[in-house]
Design a protein around this motif. Structure first.
Motif, PDB file in Angstrom:
ATOM      1  N   MET B   1      11.137   0.396   5.444  1.00 51.30           N
ATOM      2  CA  MET B   1      10.684   0.826   6.763  1.00 51.30           C
ATOM      3  C   MET B   1       9.192   1.072   6.758  1.00 51.30           C
ATOM      4  N   GLN B   2       8.476   0.533   7.677  1.00 49.10           N
ATOM      5  CA  GLN B   2       7.052   0.832   7.732  1.00 49.10           C
ATOM      6  C   GLN B   2       6.523   0.804   9.156  1.00 49.10           C
ATOM      7  N   LEU B   3       5.729   1.825   9.440  1.00 50.45           N
ATOM      8  CA  LEU B   3       5.067   1.915  10.747  1.00 50.45           C
ATOM      9  C   LEU B   3       3.589   2.149  10.460  1.00 50.45           C
ATOM     10  N   ASP B   4       2.736   1.264  10.975  1.00 55.45           N
ATOM     11  CA  ASP B   4       1.304   1.379  10.710  1.00 55.45           C
ATOM     12  C   ASP B   4       0.532   1.530  12.012  1.00 55.45           C
ATOM     13  N   THR B   5      -0.523   2.308  11.944  1.00 55.55           N
ATOM     14  CA  THR B   5      -1.456   2.336  13.073  1.00 55.55           C
ATOM     15  C   THR B   5      -2.783   1.762  12.591  1.00 55.55           C
ATOM     16  N   LEU B   6      -3.340   0.880  13.383  1.00 52.79           N
ATOM     17  CA  LEU B   6      -4.640   0.290  13.057  1.00 52.79           C
ATOM     18  C   LEU B   6      -5.631   0.691  14.132  1.00 52.79           C
ATOM     19  N   LYS B   7      -6.653   1.415  13.721  1.00 54.74           N
ATOM     20  CA  LYS B   7      -7.721   1.831  14.636  1.00 54.74           C
ATOM     21  C   LYS B   7      -7.165   2.434  15.925  1.00 54.74           C
ATOM     22  N   LEU B   8      -6.151   3.252  15.785  1.00 48.30           N
ATOM     23  CA  LEU B   8      -5.496   3.820  16.964  1.00 48.30           C
ATOM     24  C   LEU B   8      -6.424   4.845  17.620  1.00 48.30           C
ATOM     25  N   GLY B   9      -6.540   4.765  18.951  1.00 51.79           N
ATOM     26  CA  GLY B   9      -7.352   5.722  19.675  1.00 51.79           C
ATOM     27  C   GLY B   9      -6.730   5.988  21.028  1.00 51.79           C
ATOM     28  N   CYS B  10      -7.005   7.156  21.562  1.00 50.29           N
ATOM     29  CA  CYS B  10      -6.459   7.450  22.888  1.00 50.29           C
ATOM     30  C   CYS B  10      -7.489   8.220  23.696  1.00 50.29           C
ATOM     31  N   GLU B  11      -7.696   7.738  24.908  1.00 53.99           N
ATOM     32  CA  GLU B  11      -8.660   8.355  25.805  1.00 53.99           C
ATOM     33  C   GLU B  11      -7.924   8.832  27.039  1.00 53.99           C
ATOM     34  N   ARG B  12      -8.057  10.107  27.350  1.00 50.74           N
ATOM     35  CA  ARG B  12      -7.429  10.641  28.557  1.00 50.74           C
ATOM     36  C   ARG B  12      -8.520  11.116  29.494  1.00 50.74           C
ATOM     37  N   ASP B  13      -8.600  10.520  30.686  1.00 54.92           N
ATOM     38  CA  ASP B  13      -9.592  10.932  31.687  1.00 54.92           C
ATOM     39  C   ASP B  13     -10.989  11.076  31.081  1.00 54.92           C
ATOM     40  N   GLU B  14     -11.444   9.982  30.454  1.00 55.02           N
ATOM     41  CA  GLU B  14     -12.780   9.871  29.839  1.00 55.02           C
ATOM     42  C   GLU B  14     -13.003  10.847  28.685  1.00 55.02           C
ATOM     43  N   ARG B  15     -11.947  11.342  28.036  1.00 53.44           N
ATOM     44  CA  ARG B  15     -12.131  12.187  26.852  1.00 53.44           C
ATOM     45  C   ARG B  15     -11.311  11.570  25.725  1.00 53.44           C
ATOM     46  N   TRP B  16     -11.930  11.367  24.576  1.00 56.69           N
ATOM     47  CA  TRP B  16     -11.211  10.776  23.442  1.00 56.69           C
ATOM     48  C   TRP B  16     -10.466  11.861  22.684  1.00 56.69           C
ATOM     49  N   LEU B  17      -9.130  11.748  22.656  1.00 52.88           N
ATOM     50  CA  LEU B  17      -8.332  12.713  21.885  1.00 52.88           C
ATOM     51  C   LEU B  17      -8.460  12.415  20.393  1.00 52.88           C
ATOM     52  N   PHE B  18      -8.386  11.143  20.058  1.00 52.73           N
ATOM     53  CA  PHE B  18      -8.626  10.725  18.680  1.00 52.73           C
ATOM     54  C   PHE B  18      -9.000   9.256  18.733  1.00 52.73           C
ATOM     55  N   SER B  19      -9.625   8.778  17.668  1.00 51.96           N
ATOM     56  CA  SER B  19      -9.995   7.367  17.644  1.00 51.96           C
ATOM     57  C   SER B  19     -10.019   6.878  16.204  1.00 51.96           C
ATOM     58  N   ASP B  20      -9.898   5.567  16.045  1.00 52.12           N
ATOM     59  CA  ASP B  20      -9.975   4.909  14.736  1.00 52.12           C
ATOM     60  C   ASP B  20      -9.019   5.515  13.716  1.00 52.12           C
ATOM     61  N   LEU B  21      -7.791   5.781  14.151  1.00 54.78           N
ATOM     62  CA  LEU B  21      -6.824   6.377  13.227  1.00 54.78           C
ATOM     63  C   LEU B  21      -6.077   5.258  12.496  1.00 54.78           C
ATOM     64  N   ASP B  22      -6.287   5.187  11.169  1.00 56.38           N
ATOM     65  CA  ASP B  22      -5.514   4.251  10.332  1.00 56.38           C
ATOM     66  C   ASP B  22      -4.513   5.076   9.542  1.00 56.38           C
ATOM     67  N   TRP B  23      -3.245   4.753   9.683  1.00 61.44           N
ATOM     68  CA  TRP B  23      -2.215   5.637   9.144  1.00 61.44           C
ATOM     69  C   TRP B  23      -1.000   4.790   8.814  1.00 61.44           C
ATOM     70  N   GLN B  24      -0.394   5.048   7.662  1.00 60.28           N
ATOM     71  CA  GLN B  24       0.816   4.315   7.292  1.00 60.28           C
ATOM     72  C   GLN B  24       1.970   5.289   7.106  1.00 60.28           C
ATOM     73  N   ILE B  25       3.078   4.980   7.708  1.00 54.83           N
ATOM     74  CA  ILE B  25       4.295   5.765   7.493  1.00 54.83           C
ATOM     75  C   ILE B  25       5.281   4.865   6.757  1.00 54.83           C
ATOM     76  N   ARG B  26       5.763   5.350   5.606  1.00 52.45           N
ATOM     77  CA  ARG B  26       6.646   4.538   4.779  1.00 52.45           C
ATOM     78  C   ARG B  26       7.976   5.243   4.583  1.00 52.45           C
ATOM     79  N   SER B  27       8.928   4.514   4.033  1.00 45.30           N
ATOM     80  CA  SER B  27      10.232   5.085   3.733  1.00 45.30           C
ATOM     81  C   SER B  27      10.079   6.291   2.817  1.00 45.30           C
ATOM     82  N   GLY B  28      10.875   7.317   3.103  1.00 50.47           N
ATOM     83  CA  GLY B  28      10.900   8.471   2.221  1.00 50.47           C
ATOM     84  C   GLY B  28       9.768   9.458   2.451  1.00 50.47           C
ATOM     85  N   GLU B  29       8.959   9.259   3.483  1.00 50.59           N
ATOM     86  CA  GLU B  29       7.844  10.168   3.716  1.00 50.59           C
ATOM     87  C   GLU B  29       8.159  11.151   4.836  1.00 50.59           C
TER      88      GLU B  29
END
Lengths: 249, 221, 247
Positions: B1-29
Motif C-alpha cells: 500500500m502506498q500513498l504519496d504526495t508530490l509538492k502538495l499545497g493548498c490555498e484557501r482564500d488567497e492564504r497558503w495553508l501549506f505548500s510543497d509537501l512531499d510525503w510518503q505513507i507506506r504499509s505498516g506506518e
C-alpha cells in the motif's frame, strides 16, 4: 508548474494588457453611443404607426441583447473556472453579474415605458417581457448565492454551478413562456412581428448595440481589474503598482 | 500500500495553508499529525481522503494519480471526520449495515448483517444493536462510528480526532486497534490533541507530521 | 479484537486482486434508497407536512376569492399546480441538511460508487415521500375546486411526471445551499425561476385536458424535461454537494 502560472501569472498579465485596451474600449464605446443616440433620436425617420415613441428601441433592444449575451459570457467563464480552475474567469463572471442584472432591468424598464404608448399599459405578460423578468430573477439568485457564502472560493464555485444550470434552463424557460403566451392570449401586438425596418432606422440601432457591447466590456474589464487588486493586495507587483502608479508596470 | 504526495499545497482564500509537501505513507506506518488549531490539519486529511479537489501538486495512490483510480482508492480508504457520520434516528445495526452495503464485496445480505453484529460486539455494543442511536450515550454513539473500523474492509484509515468523547478504556482499545492494523500491513493517519504518551511510541511505527502554524510542515521520522 | 483485526487484514490482502470488482452500484443505490425511505418513515409527522401544506394552500384560495364554482374550476389547474410546487419547494430544504449536519453526507460522497448515483437514490426517496403522495392526493382537492372529473387522470399524471422533475431540479438548489445557515429563502430564490417551465407545461396540460384538447405532445414534453433533468441534475447536485462540504 501550470497551476502556478494559472493562479498568479494570469491576473498580472491581464491587468497589464487590459490597462492598454481599456481607454480604447471606453473611447470607442462612448463615441458609438453618442453617434447612435444622436442619429436614432434626431435624424432617423419616425415610425409610420408608432410615431416618435418607437425611438425607445434604441435603448431597449441593445440593453436586452447585452443582458442575454452577458449570461452567455458568464456561463463560458463559469465553465472555464470549474474545469481549469482559472480564478480570473471567476472574477470576470462575478464582475459581469451585476451589469447583466442592470441591463436586464434596463430592458424591462424601457419595455414598460414603451408599453404605455403602444399597448396602453405599463406591463403585459408578453413572452419576451416575461422571460426577461425570469432572467432578472436568475441574475439576482446568482448574485445572492455568491454573497451568501462565507468563503469566497465556495461562493465562486456555487455561483458557477448555478450559472451553468441556468444557461441550460434559459432556452427551456424561453420556449415554455412563448408557448404559455400563445395558449393564453392569442394574437396580441408583438415586438417580434414588426414590419421590416428601413436602413435609416436599423443602422443607428446597430451602432447602439455595438456601443452597448463595448461599454459593457469596458465596465466588466474595469471591475475585474479592481477585483484582481482586491484579492491580491499583498502580491509584489500590486505593491509596486501602488508605489509607482502606472509606471510601476 | 502506498500513498504519496508530490509538492502538495493548498490555498484557501488567497492564504497558503501549506505548500510543497512531499510525503510518503507506506504499509505498516502510523502517522500522527500535530499542529495548532487552524493550521490546516483537517484540510490536509480532507485532501488526502479525496474529498477536496482544490489543491496544487499531485496525489498518487499505488503510484497512480488519484483522479484516475478514485473508485479503487475509495474502496480501500476509511475516513472518520469530526462529524460522526451516524444517523441518530436509525439503530446501530441499520447504520452499520448501510456502510457495509456501500463498501463490502459480499453480495449476500445475511452475511453482511452477521459481520455488523460482530463489529458492534467488538466495540462493546452487544445488546444495543436494535436500539436507535439517539437513545445511546455520547460515548456509545462515537463507538458506533468506530465500529466501522472493526468491519475491516479498508487498508488506509484516515481519522480526524477519533479520541473525542471516548473514555480512557476506549482510548486504549482504539490505540490497540490502530497498532494491530499497522502490524497487519495497514496504515493509519490520525490527528489528535492527545499527549504523545497516549499513542504508544515504543513500538517504533509511530511517525509525526508537524504543522508549525506558519505555513510550514515538517516530517519527523 | 486485535486478533480479529489481524485475520481480517490477512484476508484483505487477497481481496486486493479483485479490486476491479468494486462494491456494486446497485447495492449502494438500493441501500441508500432504503435507508432514506426508512428515515422518512421514522419521522412520520414530517412525512405528512407537505400534504397538509398542499391542502391548506388550496383551501386558502376559495376563502380569498369567492366560493364560486365556475371561477374556481377555471383557476383550479394553475392553483393546484402552484400549491403542489410550493409544497415540494418547502420540503427541499431538508433533503440534504440532516445528512450534512451528522456527517453522513460526507461519507456518502466518500463511497466508491459514483456520487451522482447515490444522490439520485436520495432524490428518488424524496420524490417517493413528497411528489408521489401529492399527486395521489390531488384529485381530492380537484373535486373540492370543482375540476371536471374527466381531467383528474391528467392532473395526477402531470403531477407525477412534473413533481419528479421538481425534486431533481430542486436537489441542485438544496445542494448549493446546504452549507449555509439560512439557506431556505435563498433556495426559493434560486429554484423558483427554474421551476417555471414545469409549472407552465403542467398547469397548461391540465387546462387543455379540461377543454378536451389533444394532450400527447404536452405530456411528451413533460417527459422530455424529466429525462433531461434525470440525466443532468444528479451530477450537478453531486458537484454542488462537494463544494458545500468544502466551503
Amino acid at each position: 508548474m501550470w497551476p502556478i502560472i494559472h493562479k498568479l501569472g494570469s491576473p498580472k498579465w491581464f491587468y497589464t494588457m487590459s490597462g492598454r485596451w481599456l481607454p480604447f474600449l471606453w473611447g470607442i464605446g462612448a463615441l458609438l453611443i453618442t453617434v447612435g443616440s444622436l442619429w436614432g433620436l434626431a435624424f432617423a425617420p419616425p415610425d409610420y404607426q408608432q410615431g416618435d415613441s418607437f425611438r425607445i428601441i434604441y435603448v431597449h433592444v441593445p440593453a436586452a441583447i447585452v443582458a442575454q449575451s452577458c449570461f452567455a459570457m458568464m456561463a463560458l467563464c463559469s465553465l472555464i473556472f470549474l474545469v481549469w480552475r482559472i480564478k480570473l474567469a471567476d472574477m470576470a463572471a462575478g464582475a459581469a453579474a451585476p451589469l447583466g442584472a442592470a441591463m436586464t432591468f434596463g430592458a424591462l424598464f424601457s419595455g414598460a415605458i414603451w408599453g404605455v404608448p403602444t399597448w396602453g399599459t405599463w406591463w403585459v405578460w408578453d413572452a419576451r417581457l416575461t422571460s426577461m423578468l425570469l432572467l432578472l430573477f436568475i441574475y439576482l439568485g446568482i448574485m445572492a448565492l455568491r454573497g451568501a457564502f462565507a468563503s469566497r472560493d465556495g461562493g465562486a464555485r456555487a455561483a458557477a454551478i448555478l450559472t451553468l444550470v441556468g444557461v441550460i434552463n434559459l432556452p427551456i424557460i424561453k420556449y415554455s413562456v412563448v408557448w404559455w403566451n400563445t395558449l393564453h392570449q392569442g394574437a396580441t401586438f408583438s415586438i417580434t412581428e414588426k414590419p421590416a425596418m428601413p436602413m435609416s432606422m436599423w443602422l443607428p440601432l446597430l451602432i447602439m448595440v455595438l456601443g452597448f457591447y463595448l461599454l459593457f466590456a469596458a465596465v466588466t474589464v474595469a471591475r475585474t481589474r479592481n477585483e484582481i487588486i482586491r484579492r491580491q493586495p499583498s502580491a509584489r507587483w500590486v505593491r509596486a503598482l501602488a508605489k509607482g502608479g502606472r509606471h510601476g508596470l | 500500500m502506498q500513498l504519496d504526495t508530490l509538492k502538495l499545497g493548498c490555498e484557501r482564500d488567497e492564504r497558503w495553508l501549506f505548500s510543497d509537501l512531499d510525503w510518503q505513507i507506506r504499509s505498516g506506518e502510523l502517522w500522527r499529525i500535530e499542529g495548532p488549531n487552524g493550521s490546516g490539519k483537517t484540510t490536509l486529511l480532507r485532501i488526502l481522503s479525496g474529498q477536496m479537489a482544490d489543491y496544487t501538486g499531485t496525489l498518487l495512490w499505488q503510484g497512480e494519480p488519484l483522479a484516475r483510480c478514485r473508485e479503487a482508492f475509495m474502496a480501500s480508504m476509511l475516513y472518520i471526520g469530526h462529524r460522526p457520520g451516524i444517523k441518530k434516528a436509525l439503530t446501530a445495526l441499520e447504520n452499520l449495515d448501510w456502510y457495509q452495503a456501500m463498501s463490502a464485496f459480499e453480495k449476500r445480505r445475511g452475511v453482511r448483517r452477521d459481520a455488523c453484529f460482530q463489529a458492534l460486539a467488538e466495540v462493546g455494543l452487544a445488546g444495543f444493536e436494535e436500539t436507535p442511536v439517539e437513545n445511546l450515550s455520547a460515548g456509545q454513539q462515537r463507538r458506533v462510528a468506530l465500529a466501522r473500523l472493526a468491519l475491516g474492509h479498508q487498508r488506509l484509515w484516515i481519522l480526524d480526532e477519533p479520541f473525542t468523547a471516548i473514555d480512557r478504556a476506549g482510548v486504549r482499545q482504539l490505540e490497540g486497534w490502530m497498532m494491530a492494523h499497522c502490524r497487519a500491513g495497514g496504515s493509519v493517519v490520525v490527528t489528535s490533541h492527545h499527549d504523545s504518551g497516549e499513542l504508544l511510541p515504543s513500538s517504533g511505527v509511530l511517525k509525526n507530521l508537524r504543522f508549525d502554524g506558519q505555513g510550514g510542515v515538517h516530517v519527523d521520522c | 479484537m486485535v486478533r480479529g483485526a489481524c485475520t481480517l487484514t490477512a484476508e484483505r490482502a487477497d481481496t486486493d486482486r479483485v479490486l476491479d470488482a468494486l462494491p456494486g452500484l446497485w447495492q449502494g443505490f438500493s441501500a441508500t434508497l432504503i435507508r432514506d425511505c426508512r428515515l422518512r418513515f421514522r419521522r412520520r409527522s414530517e412525512l405528512a407536512n407537505p400534504l397538509i401544506f398542499f391542502a391548506l394552500v388550496v383551501t386558502l384560495f376559495p376563502l380569498g376569492l369567492a366560493p364560486d364554482s365556475t371561477l374556481l374550476s377555471g383557476i383550479a389547474p394553475g392553483l393546484l399546480w402552484v400549491a403542489a410546487l410550493l409544497a415540494v419547494l418547502l420540503s427541499l430544504d431538508g433533503l440534504f441538511r440532516d445528512d450534512f449536519d451528522d456527517g453522513t453526507l460526507e461519507q456518502l460522497l466518500l463511497a466508491p460508487q459514483p456520487a451522482g448515483v447515490l444522490v439520485l437514490a436520495k432524490i428518488v426517496a424524496h420524490w417517493l415521500t413528497t411528489g408521489l403522495p401529492l399527486a395521489l392526493a390531488s384529485p381530492l382537492l380537484g373535486i373540492m375546486l370543482s375540476l371536471p372529473g374527466h381531467s383528474m387522470g391528467i392532473l395526477m399524471s402531470t403531477l407525477l411526471l412534473g413533481s419528479a422533475t421538481l425534486s431533481l431540479v430542486g436537489a441542485i438548489g438544496a445542494a448549493l445551499t446546504v452549507g449555509l445557515r439560512r439557506g431556505g429563502v435563498l433556495l426559493s430564490l434560486l429554484i423558483l425561476p427554474l421551476y417555471t417551465p414545469v409549472l407552465i407545461f403542467g398547469a397548461g396540460t391540465v387546462r387543455l385536458a379540461v377543454e378536451g384538447a389533444p394532450l400527447a405532445p404536452w405530456l411528451a414534453l413533460m417527459g422530455a424535461m424529466l429525462a433531461l433533468s434525470l440525466l443532468a441534475a444528479p451530477w450537478a447536485a453531486a458537484a454542488a454537494l462537494k463544494l458545500s462540504l468544502d466551503g
